[in-house]
Structures are given as structure tokens and as C-alpha cells.
Design an enzyme around this catalytic site. Structure first.
Site, mmCIF file in Angstrom:
data_model
loop_
_atom_site.group_PDB
_atom_site.id
_atom_site.type_symbol
_atom_site.label_atom_id
_atom_site.label_comp_id
_atom_site.label_asym_id
_atom_site.label_seq_id
_atom_site.Cartn_x
_atom_site.Cartn_y
_atom_site.Cartn_z
ATOM 1 C CD GLU A 56 -2.713 -6.015 5.111
ATOM 2 O OE1 GLU A 56 -2.970 -4.817 5.346
ATOM 3 O OE2 GLU A 56 -2.043 -6.394 4.122
ATOM 4 C CB CYS A 107 -1.000 -0.032 1.148
ATOM 5 S SG CYS A 107 -2.335 1.192 0.959
ATOM 6 C CG HIS A 146 -4.345 -3.294 2.453
ATOM 7 N ND1 HIS A 146 -3.430 -2.884 3.397
ATOM 8 C CD2 HIS A 146 -4.892 -2.159 1.950
ATOM 9 C CE1 HIS A 146 -3.430 -1.559 3.473
ATOM 10 N NE2 HIS A 146 -4.312 -1.092 2.597
#
Length: 213
Positions: free
Chosen positions: A193, A82, A191
Site C-alpha cells: 500500500e 509486514c 508494504h
């Protein structure tokens, strides 16, 4: 036991990233740190980030991490996420213009106002949600299907000067670079995650990657 250092400069979903990396490979030692020795000793490095570019670069300078990041990005498998991807470019339009790390020649631009999709419906800024990613060949896409959806949250996007540095793209509504790669460095706008199984797979690929392309 292999190790991965997540650079802690006060900006980023550090708990989420650390937890996702640990889930991706429970045998890997995950260290969240701003300590130069910890980062230098790690086998791999993750550079996350959320927020404003000016604050990001100020924090990196204050913590004396700028040259350290440039150093470890030369010789270790390195993953930017990011804002951590955007900071690898030359500069950003954000905050009236900010000089960045210049590991990838190029610029960070803001999405234009009043964007519309193909049906003429307005698109919101920030770009937030799931989007299909079109890949170019790279080890970190191993076992990730073309056009897999990843989760994005951002108002600015990368414009690399060198097309070969772009390793993936997505549309909003026009195509833009959403992943950069060169040698042992790989960086993504989305992202991993927060991207469920495909994000976990990308992190697993990173934790097994030796930096070769």
C-alpha cells in the site's frame, strides 16, 4: 461483487490498506472487520500489521481470531503484510520470544547490530525505505518486473525452515526472505500500500487470484 476482508485487530495501517485495495479494484467490496462472520464470508482475506509481535498475538487471542485466521488461511486467497507476514511463522525473537501462528515453519529474527553495506557504511535499524525484490515464479508477480522496488519498514525478518516457502528475497545487506507463499497463502514483508504502482499491481493481482499456483 467479490469481497475482501481486512482483519482489524487494532494493529495496522487499516485505512491505507483499505483505500489501496479499493483503488486496486473499485468493483471489490472492501470490509475492515474483526467480525468472524464477515471474515468467513469474504472471498479473500488480508492480514496486515505494524508494531510489536507480543501485542499482535495478544490482540489476536483477545479477539478470538487465532483459530479463525488458521481456518481462512486454509481455503481462501490470503495475503499477509509486514507484521502480518511475520506472525504466520512459528515464533519471533521479538519481546524476548513470542509464539506465533505456525502456518509456515520458521522463525523471525532481528537484524544484527552494526550492519554495514559493501562500502563499509553503517546501515540503520529499522530497515526503512525502497529495496529491490528478487522474485520466484508466482501469479502475484504478474506484470511486476524482476528487481522492482518495494517499500520496507522493519527491524525483524522471516527465516522460513523450508526454502520452497520463500517466494522472494531482498538484501540488507545479506539476502533475506521478503515474501512467503504456499498454496492459497501469500505474504510480504514490504508494504504494497506504500509501494506506488508496483504495490498497486500486486494488490490487483491478489484481488484477481483464485488461490491456485
Amino acid at each position: 461483487m467479490s469481497s475482501v476482508a481486512v482483519i482489524d485487530y487494532g494493529m495496522g495501517n487499516l485505512h491505507s490498506i483499505g483505500k489501496a485495495l479499493q483503488h486496486a479494484d473499485p468493483q471489490t467490496q472492501v470490509q475492515i472487520s474483526a467480525d468472524a462472520q464477515v471474515i468467513q464470508r469474504a472471498d479473500r482475506v488480508v492480514f496486515p500489521g505494524v508494531g510489536a509481535m507480543r501485542d499482535c498475538m495478544q490482540a489476536l487471542h483477545d479477539l478470538e481470531l487465532v483459530e479463525l485466521i488458521r481456518q481462512v488461511a486454509q481455503d481462501k486467497p490470503f495475503l499477509g503484510i509486514c507484521l502480518g507476514m511475520q506472525a504466520l511463522l512459528t515464533d519471533s525473537e521479538e519481546n524476548g520470544g513470542v509464539n506465533c501462528l505456525n502456518l509456515f515453519p520458521g522463525h523471525v529474527r532481528r537484524f544484527a547490530e552494526q550492519l554495514c553495506d559493501a562500502q563499509g557504511q553503517p546501515l540503520k535499524i529499522p530497515h526503512m525505505g525502497w529495496n529491490r525484490v528478487k522474485q520466484k515464479p508466482h501469479p502475484l508477480w504478474h506484470n511486476i518486473a524482476e528487481d522492482s522496488r518495494f517499500y520496507f519498514v522493519h527491524s525483524y525478518f522471516a527465516c522460513p525452515d523450508n526454502e520452497q516457502d520463500s517466494i522472494a528475497a531482498t538484501d540488507y545487506p545479506q539476502p533475506f526472505t521478503c515474501a512467503l507463499a504456499r498454496n492459497n497463502v501469500f505474504a510480504v514483508q514490504f508494504h504494497p500500500e506504500k509501494s506506488q504502482s508496483v504495490g498497486l499491481r500486486l494488490l490487483q493481482n491478489f484481488l484477481r487470484w483464485d488461490g491456485a499456483v
